[in-house]
Enzyme design. Sequence first.
Site, PDB file in Angstrom:
ATOM      1  N   LYS A  13      -1.687   3.924   7.675  1.00 26.37           N
ATOM      2  CA  LYS A  13      -0.425   4.586   8.060  1.00 26.37           C
ATOM      3  C   LYS A  13       0.578   4.580   6.901  1.00 26.37           C
ATOM      4  O   LYS A  13       1.196   5.595   6.619  1.00 26.37           O
ATOM      5  CB  LYS A  13       0.222   3.877   9.269  1.00 26.37           C
ATOM      6  CG  LYS A  13      -0.595   3.917  10.540  1.00 26.37           C
ATOM      7  CD  LYS A  13       0.175   3.356  11.727  1.00 26.37           C
ATOM      8  CE  LYS A  13       0.523   1.880  11.599  1.00 26.37           C
ATOM      9  NZ  LYS A  13      -0.643   0.980  11.639  1.00 26.37           N
ATOM     10  N   ARG A  86       5.792   0.954  18.963  1.00 29.41           N
ATOM     11  CA  ARG A  86       4.571   0.169  19.115  1.00 29.41           C
ATOM     12  C   ARG A  86       4.293  -0.178  20.566  1.00 29.41           C
ATOM     13  O   ARG A  86       3.258  -0.775  20.866  1.00 29.41           O
ATOM     14  CB  ARG A  86       4.713  -1.116  18.323  1.00 29.41           C
ATOM     15  CG  ARG A  86       3.921  -1.117  17.007  1.00 29.41           C
ATOM     16  CD  ARG A  86       4.094  -2.458  16.383  1.00 29.41           C
ATOM     17  NE  ARG A  86       3.157  -2.827  15.378  1.00 29.41           N
ATOM     18  CZ  ARG A  86       3.292  -2.586  14.073  1.00 29.41           C
ATOM     19  NH1 ARG A  86       4.286  -1.866  13.643  1.00 29.41           N
ATOM     20  NH2 ARG A  86       2.410  -3.060  13.221  1.00 29.41           N
ATOM     21  N   ARG A 125      -6.076  -6.016   1.157  1.00 28.13           N
ATOM     22  CA  ARG A 125      -4.663  -5.728   0.906  1.00 28.13           C
ATOM     23  C   ARG A 125      -3.866  -6.972   0.494  1.00 28.13           C
ATOM     24  O   ARG A 125      -3.027  -6.904  -0.392  1.00 28.13           O
ATOM     25  CB  ARG A 125      -4.085  -5.111   2.191  1.00 28.13           C
ATOM     26  CG  ARG A 125      -2.754  -4.479   2.041  1.00 28.13           C
ATOM     27  CD  ARG A 125      -2.412  -3.666   3.264  1.00 28.13           C
ATOM     28  NE  ARG A 125      -2.161  -4.494   4.442  1.00 28.13           N
ATOM     29  CZ  ARG A 125      -1.707  -4.016   5.595  1.00 28.13           C
ATOM     30  NH1 ARG A 125      -1.506  -2.726   5.726  1.00 28.13           N
ATOM     31  NH2 ARG A 125      -1.502  -4.816   6.619  1.00 28.13           N
ATOM     32  N   ARG A 127      -1.528  -8.995   2.187  1.00 32.12           N
ATOM     33  CA  ARG A 127      -0.150  -9.279   2.608  1.00 32.12           C
ATOM     34  C   ARG A 127      -0.134 -10.641   3.301  1.00 32.12           C
ATOM     35  O   ARG A 127      -1.178 -11.084   3.786  1.00 32.12           O
ATOM     36  CB  ARG A 127       0.258  -8.167   3.596  1.00 32.12           C
ATOM     37  CG  ARG A 127       1.594  -7.553   3.285  1.00 32.12           C
ATOM     38  CD  ARG A 127       1.826  -6.308   4.092  1.00 32.12           C
ATOM     39  NE  ARG A 127       1.760  -6.506   5.532  1.00 32.12           N
ATOM     40  CZ  ARG A 127       1.813  -5.513   6.413  1.00 32.12           C
ATOM     41  NH1 ARG A 127       1.905  -4.270   6.006  1.00 32.12           N
ATOM     42  NH2 ARG A 127       1.752  -5.778   7.697  1.00 32.12           N
ATOM     43  N   ARG A 138      -2.949  -9.314  15.584  1.00 31.30           N
ATOM     44  CA  ARG A 138      -2.336  -7.981  15.468  1.00 31.30           C
ATOM     45  C   ARG A 138      -3.205  -6.927  16.142  1.00 31.30           C
ATOM     46  O   ARG A 138      -2.695  -6.003  16.762  1.00 31.30           O
ATOM     47  CB  ARG A 138      -2.066  -7.646  13.997  1.00 31.30           C
ATOM     48  CG  ARG A 138      -0.791  -8.345  13.516  1.00 31.30           C
ATOM     49  CD  ARG A 138      -0.691  -8.465  12.021  1.00 31.30           C
ATOM     50  NE  ARG A 138      -0.772  -7.203  11.348  1.00 31.30           N
ATOM     51  CZ  ARG A 138      -1.267  -7.050  10.112  1.00 31.30           C
ATOM     52  NH1 ARG A 138      -1.737  -8.090   9.462  1.00 31.30           N
ATOM     53  NH2 ARG A 138      -1.291  -5.873   9.564  1.00 31.30           N
TER      54      ARG A 138
HETATM   55  P1  AMP Z   1       3.449  -3.235   9.860  1.00 32.82           P
HETATM   56  O1  AMP Z   1       4.089  -3.244   8.497  1.00 32.82           O
HETATM   57  O2  AMP Z   1       3.728  -1.974  10.633  1.00 32.82           O
HETATM   58  O3  AMP Z   1       1.986  -3.582   9.811  1.00 32.82           O
HETATM   59  O4  AMP Z   1       4.135  -4.406  10.707  1.00 32.82           O
HETATM   60  C1  AMP Z   1       4.035  -5.760  10.308  1.00 32.82           C
HETATM   61  C2  AMP Z   1       4.604  -6.652  11.410  1.00 32.82           C
HETATM   62  O5  AMP Z   1       5.975  -6.340  11.619  1.00 32.82           O
HETATM   63  C3  AMP Z   1       3.947  -6.493  12.775  1.00 32.82           C
HETATM   64  O6  AMP Z   1       2.769  -7.278  12.918  1.00 32.82           O
HETATM   65  C4  AMP Z   1       5.072  -6.961  13.691  1.00 32.82           C
HETATM   66  O7  AMP Z   1       5.177  -8.368  13.686  1.00 32.82           O
HETATM   67  C5  AMP Z   1       6.314  -6.414  12.997  1.00 32.82           C
HETATM   68  N1  AMP Z   1       6.666  -5.057  13.474  1.00 32.82           N
HETATM   69  C6  AMP Z   1       6.660  -3.908  12.735  1.00 32.82           C
HETATM   70  N2  AMP Z   1       7.038  -2.864  13.475  1.00 32.82           N
HETATM   71  C7  AMP Z   1       7.278  -3.344  14.723  1.00 32.82           C
HETATM   72  C8  AMP Z   1       7.678  -2.745  15.952  1.00 32.82           C
HETATM   73  N3  AMP Z   1       7.881  -1.426  16.060  1.00 32.82           N
HETATM   74  N4  AMP Z   1       7.834  -3.559  17.028  1.00 32.82           N
HETATM   75  C9  AMP Z   1       7.625  -4.883  16.947  1.00 32.82           C
HETATM   76  N5  AMP Z   1       7.226  -5.504  15.823  1.00 32.82           N
HETATM   77  C10 AMP Z   1       7.053  -4.750  14.723  1.00 32.82           C
END
Ligand code: AMP
Length: 188
Positions: A13, A86, A125, A127, A138
């Site tokens: 994404k 989400r 990756r 992270r 996740r």
């Molecule tokens: P991402 O960078 O989208 O993979 O998000 C990394 C982490 O950030 C996720 O595992 C969540 O802990 C948090 N996070 C990101 N976006 C959201 C969201 N829309 N709602 C809740 N937690 C989020």
Amino acid sequence: MRIVFLGPPGAGKGTQAQRLKDYLGIAHLSTGEMLRDAEDTPLGRKAARYMLTGQLVPDDIVLGIVVQRLSEKDCSQGCLFDGFPRTVPQAEALDRMLAVRGMPLDLVLALNVPEADLNARLTARGRPDDDPKTIAERFRQYCALTQPLIDYYRLRGILRQIDASASPDKVFERIRDTIDATVSSNSP
Ligand code: AMP
């Protein structure tokens, strides 16, 4: 244009959103990135506790940063939501935020990748939340809370499925074709 990117962790994404942002010249709104950027603030430190264990950050924090970001000038041209919404309640909240601004969603792109490939991509990756235990959590959160959004948007008629198992260039081509088809079918 307002576009949502949906897909499991590791579906690409972020990479595709970055390319699409440049192609369309619209704002890129990644809640994960915004939360990581806020790591030195009290709100960011609170969010980090959830992120490091693969849990979703509570809605009051996430919706707060999205509302604030939406009021910035570059969002008036359009935006690309990456990692948000989400959950169904977040999608409903987004609908309300956009309705107030008179800017409905145009398209939801669901990126599909076989599960075996996802793990390999995430492990490569590196992270902080890409360790095996957090990745597993996740995925669990994605299946339980985010996947229902596929039906939510399918019912609205704005969902498009993208086979995202190919190279980034090929996947972007598919995304661009889908966007171009939508733009031409929406124009008078
Ligand atoms: P991402 O960078 O989208 O993979 O998000 C990394 C982490 O950030 C996720 O595992 C969540 O802990 C948090 N996070 C990101 N976006 C959201 C969201 N829309 N709602 C809740 N937690 C989020």
